[in-house]
Motif scaffolding. Structure first.
Motif, mmCIF file in Angstrom:
data_model
loop_
_atom_site.group_PDB
_atom_site.id
_atom_site.type_symbol
_atom_site.label_atom_id
_atom_site.label_comp_id
_atom_site.label_asym_id
_atom_site.label_seq_id
_atom_site.Cartn_x
_atom_site.Cartn_y
_atom_site.Cartn_z
ATOM 1 N N ARG A 44 0.813 -1.216 0.000
ATOM 2 C CA ARG A 44 0.000 0.000 0.000
ATOM 3 C C ARG A 44 0.847 1.267 0.000
ATOM 4 O O ARG A 44 0.333 2.353 -0.263
ATOM 5 C CB ARG A 44 -0.922 0.002 1.223
ATOM 6 N N HIS A 45 2.132 1.129 0.307
ATOM 7 C CA HIS A 45 3.012 2.294 0.313
ATOM 8 C C HIS A 45 3.467 2.689 -1.089
ATOM 9 O O HIS A 45 4.054 3.762 -1.266
ATOM 10 C CB HIS A 45 4.245 2.027 1.183
ATOM 11 N N GLY A 47 3.500 4.268 -4.511
ATOM 12 C CA GLY A 47 2.798 5.421 -5.075
ATOM 13 C C GLY A 47 3.737 6.595 -5.225
ATOM 14 O O GLY A 47 4.808 6.653 -4.596
ATOM 15 N N SER A 48 3.376 7.521 -6.060
ATOM 16 C CA SER A 48 4.240 8.669 -6.342
ATOM 17 C C SER A 48 4.408 9.569 -5.126
ATOM 18 O O SER A 48 5.382 10.299 -5.013
ATOM 19 C CB SER A 48 3.661 9.483 -7.506
ATOM 20 N N PHE A 50 4.897 8.665 -2.005
ATOM 21 C CA PHE A 50 5.444 7.904 -0.881
ATOM 22 C C PHE A 50 6.423 8.753 -0.067
ATOM 23 O O PHE A 50 7.284 9.442 -0.609
ATOM 24 C CB PHE A 50 6.151 6.652 -1.400
ATOM 25 N N SER A 482 6.454 5.253 -9.271
ATOM 26 C CA SER A 482 5.803 4.919 -8.012
ATOM 27 C C SER A 482 6.610 3.968 -7.141
ATOM 28 O O SER A 482 6.247 3.740 -5.992
ATOM 29 C CB SER A 482 4.438 4.283 -8.305
#
Length: 778
Positions: A44-45, A47-48, A50, A482
């Motif tokens: 879930r971490h 991503g852009s 983070f 990401s």
């Protein structure tokens, strides 16, 4: 994050109980859930947006050591690899390992290793990192030697542990140096004080020790020799430890400390040289192997060398390529190990000389192998992720940012050619693996088992990994901004411009290098049988394995000679050696450091009664040593204890006197009870030299203990705690006897553990009595 690290260890405790029902439900299903849960928690971490996450837990606050977990882009990459590949390997092992195997042992070792690797990549505290680091060596030793009935497995396990633990001790030295220089145990805080480390006179030693730890773990030349022998482990172990996790721990260490060390020219020289040499040597030696896992072992060595070389280059493009290839290598190499396991499982052999033509019998496995092996070869096809990172390697080798003078300047000019050379042999062993196994004439009559396609359960995990190869190849942007970019930023220590990953950049030098690899690699692959006699000359009879074996054999032989010199079964000799060593080392150390201090300013006045009691105690002690009767010796020794109680009374310490009387009475009674059943004491006649030596050691050791006691009393470095006990024994402990309150309340845990030790000793003695062989006449 603490729960994620501890979860594998917690389940490992219950595996022995779960394995009892392995006939009904395979314990691998329970084990698979652990990495799946961890993977879902951390994925879930991605991503852009983070941002790094830090969690701190108190561990040893008095020493400033806390459990600090730090999740940034680099650790996130490794956590997802450890948990993701771990889930696939655990599921694969359900169908690979038969229920008759010691599954409980296997999955306990597996989970300990998984938790240790998670601890390594998430720990910000250097001592926590080192603890987990050594746990990976220990658990990998158990996994590699899982089939311990095979001599090869035991040899490979011992070899891997000796080399990696040697590197681990070197790493510990580097971590201690850095923590002392920076006055912190935090990796992030150390990196923030990088100039303090770089400008230190100990920097060459720190760099050497740190890289020694990393090189041994990641199988860099010349420490690579343990990895091929580790292939004696079950294939799930090889797929996990030697493609995605353990061997990449050294890569992780270098990447983690790159922000601190990469500005040093020596870092560029050592890491780049080790990496490029490992790439060339590993790929060259892979073509020589006949065992499928042997080919993959040397291919792993070469791929790790390529990643290490890019980290040594230190440029933004190189760091990005290194991080990208860590991910790519885990996908295609993990699937290839599983393919090798399927072939072994379904044919009964891994000898490539007996294989061939298996595409007809194992079509799905062959399809998976073609994607994975061609990706490993770096074939320029848009649906193979290996090509992208291989081209980044070529690009970074052409644009190095090092000094153009001296050895580093020479390296800058020669590295691109070595990169192409190593990649050519990479292409050769990739084609050798696939075509030697799946194409050509089938040799069914030479196989122990008639081949057929593997069950779907064994195919699921390599299918998922090959799907990763294709998806990343077709849509690299999914993992770029990401995921990969954050990891590269953590390694470089600065923000990086987003790198656009595309297949076609035009006819540029890196693409020309890729074409060169394909052309010359294809020629060498086709003519392999014609030029392989070159191995008779290089390496020929030269072998690092022979050096290792000789070193281990000589160490065992010489240590055996030394040990036999003093281990002759004589308890008297053992006691003399122990006491003499303590006497010499302690006396010399205290004498050189001014440890002996005598201060009589605060002593009580000595009167005639104290002198009389002391003389009686001395005479009793001498009498104990001279008597020939055990009962008499015990009674005379009791005089010493009761005399000490009398001294406590004379110096107005009734609590100590009562405690000493109770202890002495119980001790004498127990001694009498035990020694009454022993045979009469018979003292052996000893040479005069031995008797003189005994007297010297006895008097010297007694003098040492006396001086230590006097010096301890005379050296008041800290405020005495006795006043605290006097004031609080009744108020906090509820007792008038200060000594008893100290033992039971203030130092209750010490007393508890002392009782535990005595209880364990009693059970051991009871066990020895029960196991005593009865006499023949009984």
């Amino acid at each position: 994050m603490l729960v994620a690290v501890l979860l594998p260890f917690i389940l490992a405790v219950f595996i022995p109980f779960l394995s009892r029902w392995k006939e009904k439900l395979h314990p691998g299903f329970f084990v698979t859930l652990v990495p799946v849960v961890i993977f879902i928690y951390f994925v879930r971490h991605i991503g852009s947006g983070f941002e790094p996450v830090v969690q701190e837990y108190s561990w040893i606050p008095s020493l400033g050591i806390n459990m600090v977990f730090h999740l940034d882009g680099l650790s996130l990459l490794f956590v997802l690899l450890i948990s993701g590949i771990g889930a696939l390997v655990a599921f694969y092992s359900i169908y690979y390992l038969h229920k008759s195997e010691q599954l409980g042992h296997f999955y306990v070792y597996f989970l300990i290793f998984m938790g240790s690797m998670l601890g390594v990549v998430l720990s910000d505290n250097v001592f926590a990192l080192y603890s987990f680091w050594e746990f990976t060596s220990l658990s990998s030793f158990l996994l590699i030697g899982f089939w311990n009935y095979k001599q090869e497995s035991r040899y490979g396990a011992l070899k891997s542990m000796l080399i990696t633990v040697f590197g681990g001790l070197s790493l510990l030295g580097a971590l201690i140096f850095m923590s002392e220089l920076t006055n912190t145990t935090s990796i992030r805080a150390m990196i923030d004080q990088q100039q303090l480390v770089l400008n230190s006179e100990y920097f060459p030693l720190i760099l050497s020790l740190l890289l020694l730890g990393a090189f041994t773990k990641s199988a860099q030349f010349p420490f690579h020799i343990w990895l091929p022998d580790a292939m004696e482990a079950p294939t799930p172990v090889s797929a996990y430890l030697h493609s995605a996790t353990m061997v990449k721990a050294g890569i992780y260490l270098v990447a983690r400390y790159s922000p601190m060390l990469s500005s040093s020219e020596w870092f560029f020289i050592i890491v780049s040289t080790a990496g490029i040499v490992t790439l060339c040597w590993g790929s060259y030696m892979a073509v020589r192997q006949t065992d499928l896992k042997g080919i993959l072992a040397f291919s792993t060595i070469s791929q790790l060398g390529m990643i290490m070389a890019m980290l040594g280059f230190g440029t933004k493009a190189a760091v990005f390529g290194a991080v990208f290839h860590i991910l790519n290598h885990a996908t295609f190499k993990g699937s290839l190990f599983m393919v090798a396991g399927i072939i072994d499982h379904e044919t009964g052999t891994r000898d490539i000389r007996r294989l061939g033509g298996l595409m007809t019998y194992l079509p799905i496995t062959a399809t998976l192998a073609v994607f994975a092996s061609f990706s490993m070869a770096g074939v320029p096809l848009p649906f193979l992720n290996g090509f992208y990172s291989k081209e980044m390697f070529f690009e970074s080798s052409l644009h190095l940012e090092a000094s153009a003078a001296g050895f580093s300047g020479f390296m800058m000019s020669v590295i691109p050619y070595l990169a192409v050379l190593g990649s050519i042999f990479t292409f050769v062993y990739s084609m050798y693996f696939f075509f030697g196994t799946f194409r050509g004439r089938a040799k069914i009559d030479q196989l122990p088992k008639k081949p057929h396609e593997a069950p779907i359960g064994m195919l699921v995990s390599p299918m998922i990994l090959v799907a990763g190869v294709i998806i990343i190849g077709l849509f690299p942007f999914l993992v770029n901004g990401s995921f990969i970019a954050h990891a590269a930023e953590a390694v470089k220590g600065t923000a990086l411009e987003e790198k656009h990953i595309t297949f076609w950049h035009g006819i540029i030098p890196p693409f020309v290098m890729s074409l060169t690899v394909v052309v010359f690699g294809a020629i060498l692959a086709i003519s392999r049988k014609g030029w392989t006699p070159v191995y008779n000359f290089l390496p020929g009879r030269l072998s690092l394995n022979k050096f290792y074996d000789g070193l281990v054999d000589r160490t065992e032989r010489y240590s055996g000679v030394i040990t036999k010199g003093y281990m002759n079964g004589s308890l008297g000799r053992y006691v003399r050696l122990i006491l003499a060593a303590i006497l010499i080392v302690s006396f010399a150390f205290m004498a050189l450091t001014g440890g002996f201090t005598v201060d009589t300013s605060n002593l009580s006045r000595i009167t005639a009664p104290e002198i009389a009691v002391a003389v009686t105690m001395v005479l009793a002690a001498i009498g104990t040593a001279l008597t020939n009767n055990r009962i008499a010796a015990i009674l005379i020794l009791g005089v010493v204890g009761y005399g000490l109680s009398m001294l406590f009374v004379l110096y107005r310490a009734p609590d100590l006197a009562l405690t000493q009387l109770i202890v002495e009475t119980v001790t004498v009674a127990l001694f009498l009870l035990v020694f009454y059943h022993l045979p009469k004491l018979k003292k052996k006649d000893q040479p005069m030299s031995t008797q003189v030596l005994n007297v010297i050691i006895s008097v010297g050791f007694g003098a040492l203990m006396t001086m230590v006691a006097i010096s301890a009393h005379s050296s008041k470095w800290f405020d005495s705690i006795s006043e605290y006990f006097v004031k609080n024994s009744y108020k906090l402990g509820g007792g008038d006897n200060i000594v008893n309150v100290i033992l039971v309340d203030f130092r209750g845990l010490d007393t508890l553990f002392e009782i535990v030790v005595l209880g364990i000793a009693a059970m051991a003695i009871y066990g020895l009595i029960r196991l005593k062989k009865p006499k023949e006449d009984e």
